[in-house]
Design a protein around this motif. Structure first.
Motif, PDB file in Angstrom:
ATOM      1  N   GLY A 221       0.812  -1.202   0.000  1.00  0.00           N
ATOM      2  CA  GLY A 221       0.000   0.000   0.000  1.00  0.00           C
ATOM      3  C   GLY A 221       0.852   1.262   0.000  1.00  0.00           C
ATOM      4  N   ALA A 222       0.248   2.370  -0.408  1.00  0.00           N
ATOM      5  CA  ALA A 222       0.925   3.665  -0.446  1.00  0.00           C
ATOM      6  C   ALA A 222       0.254   4.599   0.549  1.00  0.00           C
ATOM      7  CB  ALA A 222       0.862   4.261  -1.843  1.00  0.00           C
ATOM      8  N   VAL A 223       1.071   5.427   1.188  1.00  0.00           N
ATOM      9  CA  VAL A 223       0.572   6.456   2.103  1.00  0.00           C
ATOM     10  C   VAL A 223       0.872   7.809   1.473  1.00  0.00           C
ATOM     11  CG1 VAL A 223       0.932   7.558   4.342  1.00  0.00           C
ATOM     12  CG2 VAL A 223       0.795   5.063   4.183  1.00  0.00           C
ATOM     13  N   ILE A 224      -0.099   8.694   1.464  1.00  0.00           N
ATOM     14  CA  ILE A 224       0.103  10.015   0.858  1.00  0.00           C
ATOM     15  C   ILE A 224       0.113  11.081   1.951  1.00  0.00           C
ATOM     16  CG2 ILE A 224      -0.929   9.324  -1.336  1.00  0.00           C
ATOM     17  CD1 ILE A 224      -3.477  10.767  -0.545  1.00  0.00           C
ATOM     18  N   SER A 225       0.769  12.208   1.650  1.00  0.00           N
ATOM     19  CA  SER A 225       0.832  13.315   2.602  1.00  0.00           C
ATOM     20  C   SER A 225      -0.473  14.100   2.583  1.00  0.00           C
ATOM     21  CB  SER A 225       1.996  14.236   2.273  1.00  0.00           C
ATOM     22  OG  SER A 225       1.736  14.959   1.074  1.00  0.00           O
ATOM     23  N   HIS A 226      -0.695  14.848   3.640  1.00  0.00           N
ATOM     24  CA  HIS A 226      -1.920  15.644   3.741  1.00  0.00           C
ATOM     25  C   HIS A 226      -1.975  16.680   2.624  1.00  0.00           C
ATOM     26  CE1 HIS A 226      -4.813  18.538   5.426  1.00  0.00           C
ATOM     27  NE2 HIS A 226      -5.301  17.505   6.100  1.00  0.00           N
ATOM     28  N   ALA A 227      -0.824  17.334   2.321  1.00  0.00           N
ATOM     29  CA  ALA A 227      -0.799  18.358   1.264  1.00  0.00           C
ATOM     30  C   ALA A 227      -1.103  17.737  -0.092  1.00  0.00           C
ATOM     31  CB  ALA A 227       0.565  19.050   1.253  1.00  0.00           C
ATOM     32  N   PHE A 228      -0.556  16.561  -0.369  1.00  0.00           N
ATOM     33  CA  PHE A 228      -0.814  15.876  -1.645  1.00  0.00           C
ATOM     34  C   PHE A 228      -2.267  15.454  -1.735  1.00  0.00           C
ATOM     35  CE2 PHE A 228      -0.748  12.076  -4.377  1.00  0.00           C
ATOM     36  CZ  PHE A 228      -0.098  12.585  -5.484  1.00  0.00           C
ATOM     37  N   TRP A 229      -2.828  15.009  -0.636  1.00  0.00           N
ATOM     38  CA  TRP A 229      -4.254  14.635  -0.594  1.00  0.00           C
ATOM     39  C   TRP A 229      -5.135  15.831  -0.954  1.00  0.00           C
ATOM     40  CZ3 TRP A 229      -7.476  15.134   4.287  1.00  0.00           C
ATOM     41  CH2 TRP A 229      -8.760  14.620   4.110  1.00  0.00           C
ATOM     42  N   GLN A 230      -4.817  16.988  -0.389  1.00  0.00           N
ATOM     43  CA  GLN A 230      -5.600  18.185  -0.688  1.00  0.00           C
ATOM     44  C   GLN A 230      -5.405  18.626  -2.132  1.00  0.00           C
ATOM     45  OE1 GLN A 230      -7.744  19.839   1.333  1.00  0.00           O
ATOM     46  NE2 GLN A 230      -7.463  18.347   2.966  1.00  0.00           N
ATOM     47  N   ARG A 231      -4.146  18.554  -2.615  1.00  0.00           N
ATOM     48  CA  ARG A 231      -3.831  19.075  -3.946  1.00  0.00           C
ATOM     49  C   ARG A 231      -4.353  18.169  -5.061  1.00  0.00           C
ATOM     50  NH1 ARG A 231       1.233  19.164  -3.258  1.00  0.00           N
ATOM     51  NH2 ARG A 231       1.894  17.357  -4.496  1.00  0.00           N
ATOM     52  N   GLU A 232      -4.158  16.863  -4.907  1.00  0.00           N
ATOM     53  CA  GLU A 232      -4.494  15.940  -5.989  1.00  0.00           C
ATOM     54  C   GLU A 232      -5.914  15.388  -5.889  1.00  0.00           C
ATOM     55  OE1 GLU A 232      -2.735  14.906  -8.708  1.00  0.00           O
ATOM     56  OE2 GLU A 232      -1.262  16.452  -8.226  1.00  0.00           O
ATOM     57  N   PHE A 233      -6.437  15.275  -4.669  1.00  0.00           N
ATOM     58  CA  PHE A 233      -7.748  14.638  -4.482  1.00  0.00           C
ATOM     59  C   PHE A 233      -8.772  15.585  -3.860  1.00  0.00           C
ATOM     60  CE2 PHE A 233      -4.520  11.305  -4.403  1.00  0.00           C
ATOM     61  CZ  PHE A 233      -5.009  10.428  -5.359  1.00  0.00           C
ATOM     62  N   GLY A 234      -8.395  16.857  -3.690  1.00  0.00           N
ATOM     63  CA  GLY A 234      -9.347  17.821  -3.152  1.00  0.00           C
ATOM     64  C   GLY A 234      -9.821  17.506  -1.749  1.00  0.00           C
ATOM     65  N   GLY A 235      -9.032  16.752  -0.992  1.00  0.00           N
ATOM     66  CA  GLY A 235      -9.421  16.403   0.374  1.00  0.00           C
ATOM     67  C   GLY A 235     -10.556  15.403   0.445  1.00  0.00           C
ATOM     68  N   ASP A 236     -10.759  14.622  -0.603  1.00  0.00           N
ATOM     69  CA  ASP A 236     -11.851  13.649  -0.650  1.00  0.00           C
ATOM     70  C   ASP A 236     -11.634  12.574   0.434  1.00  0.00           C
ATOM     71  OD1 ASP A 236     -13.806  11.846  -1.223  1.00  0.00           O
ATOM     72  OD2 ASP A 236     -13.209  11.506  -3.304  1.00  0.00           O
ATOM     73  N   PRO A 237     -12.558  12.437   1.390  1.00  0.00           N
ATOM     74  CA  PRO A 237     -12.382  11.435   2.466  1.00  0.00           C
ATOM     75  C   PRO A 237     -12.454   9.996   1.972  1.00  0.00           C
ATOM     76  CG  PRO A 237     -14.529  12.483   2.621  1.00  0.00           C
ATOM     77  CD  PRO A 237     -13.776  13.242   1.579  1.00  0.00           C
ATOM     78  N   SER A 238     -12.928   9.769   0.756  1.00  0.00           N
ATOM     79  CA  SER A 238     -13.028   8.400   0.237  1.00  0.00           C
ATOM     80  C   SER A 238     -11.764   7.992  -0.523  1.00  0.00           C
ATOM     81  CB  SER A 238     -14.235   8.280  -0.701  1.00  0.00           C
ATOM     82  OG  SER A 238     -14.064   9.090  -1.858  1.00  0.00           O
ATOM     83  N   VAL A 239     -10.669   8.741  -0.328  1.00  0.00           N
ATOM     84  CA  VAL A 239      -9.444   8.454  -1.078  1.00  0.00           C
ATOM     85  C   VAL A 239      -8.833   7.117  -0.660  1.00  0.00           C
ATOM     86  CG1 VAL A 239      -7.897   9.610   0.553  1.00  0.00           C
ATOM     87  CG2 VAL A 239      -7.286   9.490  -1.870  1.00  0.00           C
TER      88      VAL A 239
END
Length: 896
Positions: A221-239
């Motif tokens: 599995g991969a873990v993403i940073s909070h900033a990348f989550w916001q930037r690439e996925f718009g903070g989608d909780p279902s990521v």
């Protein structure tokens, strides 16, 4: 006394006043009852009470804090003085704000990069485990912190003595695109204990655990940073549970780290973290997981309770021989093996993390802090001169106050209150300005290839630094004028209507301040010129290749499981397509892009003898030298006849020919590249000679380079191609044509484009930073010194107006008056320049490592600085001299 009574002392005073008035009324009524007349009754009551004002003052003093009340009065009085002279207040506040703001901004970055602890649990217990002295290590080095190999990490992990936990990490880059223009994500390789040892908890989902980091992991599995989550996925909780493409491979996102967590490398963040075991999935046959000479990991640990770095280092040193004996690379020769086995591990404090940025910019930041500090001192000297002039104008007032009983200390405190106000306001504005300046500095250091991540939130240390600067500046420019103003005897100050005879010693302090300003300004101007000229030398230095009109094209190819011949044919086909793009003059592939910081070196054998000098190596395709503009001095270029089945050939530079082959014409000479014992060592025939060129960076001296034929080097045939493309005209618009051509060849190819000149410019970020900021500070310092000299000469002309009038009445002509004033300025300037020359020569030695093509005592730079400063100062002195020559003797003699 309580603070509540202090802040309500006006209320208490009014209440006591009412009580006293009531007492007088009662006493008056009693007197009236005794038969007194109304006026006599009131007077008798007042006599019995005594002085009500004294009573109220005594009560007021009981309810206040004397020194605090005095400070408040002094500050209010200082504020009124500043409001009455807004021009002076504005100049003073802006000077201090700029000086304090620049110092605070630089210190804020230094604090964030060097002093601030990592935002993790108990950072003081973190240590880095690495080799203490790792000189002459050999092998491949990848990532920003290549301290250890994975076999070393596995051996260290097997013996966790003195630790509550250990983890390894490495850096990389992942391509998010499925083809076309590359979209780079900052990657982080982490061992299973990385997040747990640091005490990091997920913001979403879960984090990587030891169960995820097992050899042979097929679907990690991969873990993403909070900033990348916001930037690439718009903070989608279902990521969590979604897939992410990294270098063409799909990984499931299992969690998101909390905001503010950037890893353990200060200055760099990360986007995606993968377990170490996943490295072979992305690297394929180029994997370094089991290579004992592939350095790409760093290791940290949390000390056990009561442990210390010194004791842990001793334990690691004791087990080091066994660890290195078990991990020695079979590729090492006897000498390399001996060096490797002598290495010793140690534990080094890592509460503040590690940082490549720190190593590169720590010294420049300290130097810039010293430069900004000198600018602040010069600004304070200017303000001290202004305050001295104001204090001189108030000498009669101060003399009267001293004569009627005011203490000298009380007057000094009052004079310092004005300085304190200026320093406080300047520090407040400077703190706000520092936020803008620090952000601008970080933006300056940020490039497309490397975004600098620094936490610039003001810390207590930064606020204390700013407050300390405010106090320092208050004393620096306020104390001397206050002492000087109260040192004159009241009788002397009040003679002749308060107008003193202006003797030379009255200007001694002001002259000293001007001399100091000129000297310090010369130091900064010399430093600015040294850094600017060093940058110019680097930008214009002979590099052995052209810089403009070349585009670096990096292609990431889809995985291809094929023989070397098939891969070679594919790369040749892509190169031919690039050469056929309209606007392309030539194109050639290179294993190492010049001045990229990357490198490859090996030991060379000539006649069976290993040479002491190590040579740099590069593998290039035909046309590389034509594309780069590197002249071919003899022999031939690589061609179609140089294949895997033909004898191996090489092209060498002049340094290789002279230092390793011992002759200027090396064509036909034979050499070998040393390999591990028992392995065949390839033999190369020199078929060409090229001019010397830079290899890793522009600062290096010309070193030996052996260029190998890329078609004869199977190790160079991997998933990545780096192509140098020379444009026929401007490179603007060429990138789009290249992207279209590669998309037609294979839509799965990812492309990164960068102008070669921009890459060189980015390699000189540190030099550009020093040249830009030192140039600005040098210009500002010169301006402040010039203003100081102008103010001093103007003040002198004003104070000596009667003397000048008398001289002119006795026959002195206007040129003589101009000459008199200019001589005075010339003396100050000469003394300041002489002192500054000595200080500049000493101070420049601290910047020796940052200079290029210049020595710290470069005479041309010193002469240029002296002439520039002297010329501007002479002009500033001439204006007051000309005004002095315009004095009318009759008017001057009437003045008192």
């Amino acid at each position: 006394m309580g603070w509540g009574r202090f802040f309500r002392r006006r209320h208490w005073d009014e209440e006591r006043a009412r009580e006293l008035e009531s007492y007088l009324d009662l006493e008056t009524d009693e007197n009236l009852a005794r038969g007194m007349a109304p006026d006599e009754a009131r007077a008798a009551a007042r006599r019995k009470l005594g002085n009500p004002t004294l009573v109220r003052e005594e009560i007021y003093r009981m309810n206040t804090i004397g020194w605090l009340e005095t400070v408040g009065q002094d500050l209010r009085y200082g504020g009124r003085l500043l409001r009455s002279n807004p021009a002076f207040a504005t100049v003073a506040v802006l000077s201090l704000a700029l000086g304090i703001g620049a110092n605070t901004a630089i210190f804020q970055i230094f604090d964030a990069v060097r002093l601030r602890a990592l935002p993790v649990a108990e950072p003081d217990r973190l240590v880095e485990i690495r080799i203490g002295e790792r000189r002459a290590a050999t092998g491949s080095f990848t990532g920003r912190r290549p301290q250890l190999t994975n076999p070393l990490w596995e051996r260290i992990r097997a013996e966790p003595r003195g630790f509550d936990g250990l983890f390894a990490w490495g850096t990389g880059r992942f391509d998010l695109a499925a083809g076309g223009p590359a979209r780079t994500a900052q990657g982080l390789w982490v061992s299973g204990g990385f997040f747990d040892v640091l005490g990091v908890r997920p913001a979403l989902g879960r984090l990587i655990t030891p169960a995820d980091d097992q050899r042979g992991c097929a679907a990690p599995g991969a873990v993403i940073s909070h900033a990348f989550w916001q930037r690439e996925f718009g903070g989608d909780p279902s990521v969590v549970g979604r897939m992410i493409r990294l270098d063409g491979h799909l990984f499931e996102i299992v969690g998101v780290t909390p905001p503010g967590f950037f890893g353990v490398e200060v200055g760099w963040g990360y986007d995606v973290a993968l377990p170490v075991c996943a490295e072979p999935i992305l690297s394929g046959e180029q994997t370094v997981l089991d290579k004992q000479d592939a350095w790409w990991l760093a290791v940290m640990g949390r000390l056990a309770s009561g442990g210390s770095p010194a004791r842990t280092s001793a334990e690691l040193a004791a087990i080091s021989p066994g660890i290195f004996q078990q991990t020695v690379s079979p590729a090492y020769n006897v000498e390399d093996t001996k060096t490797y086995l002598a290495f010793r591990l140690g534990a080094f404090p890592a509460a503040t993390g590690v940082s490549q940025l720190r190593g590169r910019y720590e010294s420049p930041l300290l130097l810039l802090l010293a430069i900004a500090g000198l600018v602040l001192v010069i600004a304070c000297a200017n303000l001290a001169n202004l305050m001295l002039a104001r204090a001189t104008a108030r000498e009669r007032e101060i003399a009267v106050r001293l004569a009627i009983g005011a203490s000298r200390g009380r007057i000094i405190r009052q004079l310092l209150a004005e300085s304190l106000l200026l320093a406080g306001i300047g520090a407040a504005i400077g703190a706000l300005l520092a936020q803008v300046l620090s952000q601008a500095l970080v933006s300056f250091l940020t490039t497309k290839a490397s975004g600098v991540l620094v936490d610039l939130q003001p810390s207590g240390r930064v606020l204390a630094f700013t407050a300390g600067l405010a106090a320092f500046t208050c004393l620096l420019f306020g104390l001397a004028p206050a002492l000087r103003a109260t040192s004159t005897a009241p009788g002397a100050a009040m003679q002749a209507g308060g107008r003193l005879t202006d003797r030379r010693e009255r200007f001694g302090l002001r002259r000293g301040l001007v001399v100091g300003q000129v000297a310090l300004s010369l130091v900064l101007v010399v430093g600015a010129l040294l850094f600017v000229r060093s940058l110019r030398n680097l930008m214009t230095a002979e590099a052995g290749f052209r810089r403009d009109g070349i585009l670096v094209v990096t292609l990431t190819l889809p995985s291809l499981d094929a023989a070397a011949e098939r891969r070679l044919a594919r790369q040749r086909e892509l190169l031919e397509r690039l050469q056929a793009v309209p606007g392309v003059e030539s194109a050639a592939e290179a294993e190492i892009v010049p001045v990229s910081g990357s490198g490859w070196n090996d030991r060379i054998k000539v006649g069976g003898v290993v040479q002491a000098t190590i040579s740099n190596v590069n593998a290039v395709s035909p046309g590389f030298f034509q594309t780069m503009g590197t002249p071919l001095l003899g022999g031939r270029d690589f061609g179609a006849r140089d294949t895997t089945s033909s004898p191996r050939v090489a092209i060498v530079n002049e340094a290789f020919a002279l230092q390793l082959l011992g002759q200027a014409n090396p064509i036909g000479r034979i050499f070998q590249i040393q390999q591990r014992p028992g392995s065949p060592e390839p033999t190369y025939e020199v078929v060409g000679l090229v001019r010397n060129s830079k290899y890793r960076d522009l600062r290096e001296s010309f070193a030996p380079i052996a260029f190998l034929a890329l078609a004869q080097d199977p190790a160079a045939l991997d998933q990545y191609m780096q192509v140098m493309v020379r444009a026929r005209g401007p490179i603007v618009g060429l990138g789009s044509a290249i992207e279209r051509a590669m998309a037609e060849a294979d839509p799965g190819i990812s492309i990164t484009l960068q102008p070669f000149a921009e890459q060189i410019r980015q390699s000189l970020l540190r030099e550009r930073l020093m040249a830009t900021l030192s140039g600005f500070f040098g210009l500002l310092a010169g301006l402040l010194a010039t203003i100081g000299l102008y103010g001093m000469m103007s003040y002198m002309v004003t104070r000596r107006r009667r003397e000048i009038g008398i001289r002119m009445a006795l026959g002195a002509d206007r040129p003589a008056v101009v000459a008199m004033v200019m001589r005075e300025a010339a003396v100050l300037l000469s003394v300041g320049l002489a002192l500054g020359t000595v200080l500049a020569s000493m101070a420049a030695r601290a910047a020796r490592a940052l200079l290029f093509g210049l020595g710290p005592g470069d005479p041309n730079t010193l002469v240029m600085a002296v002439l520039a400063l002297a010329g501007v100062a002479a002009l500033a002195s001439y204006l007051p001299a000309k005004r002095a020559a315009g004095v009318e003797p009759t008017l001057a003699l009437r003045e008192q």
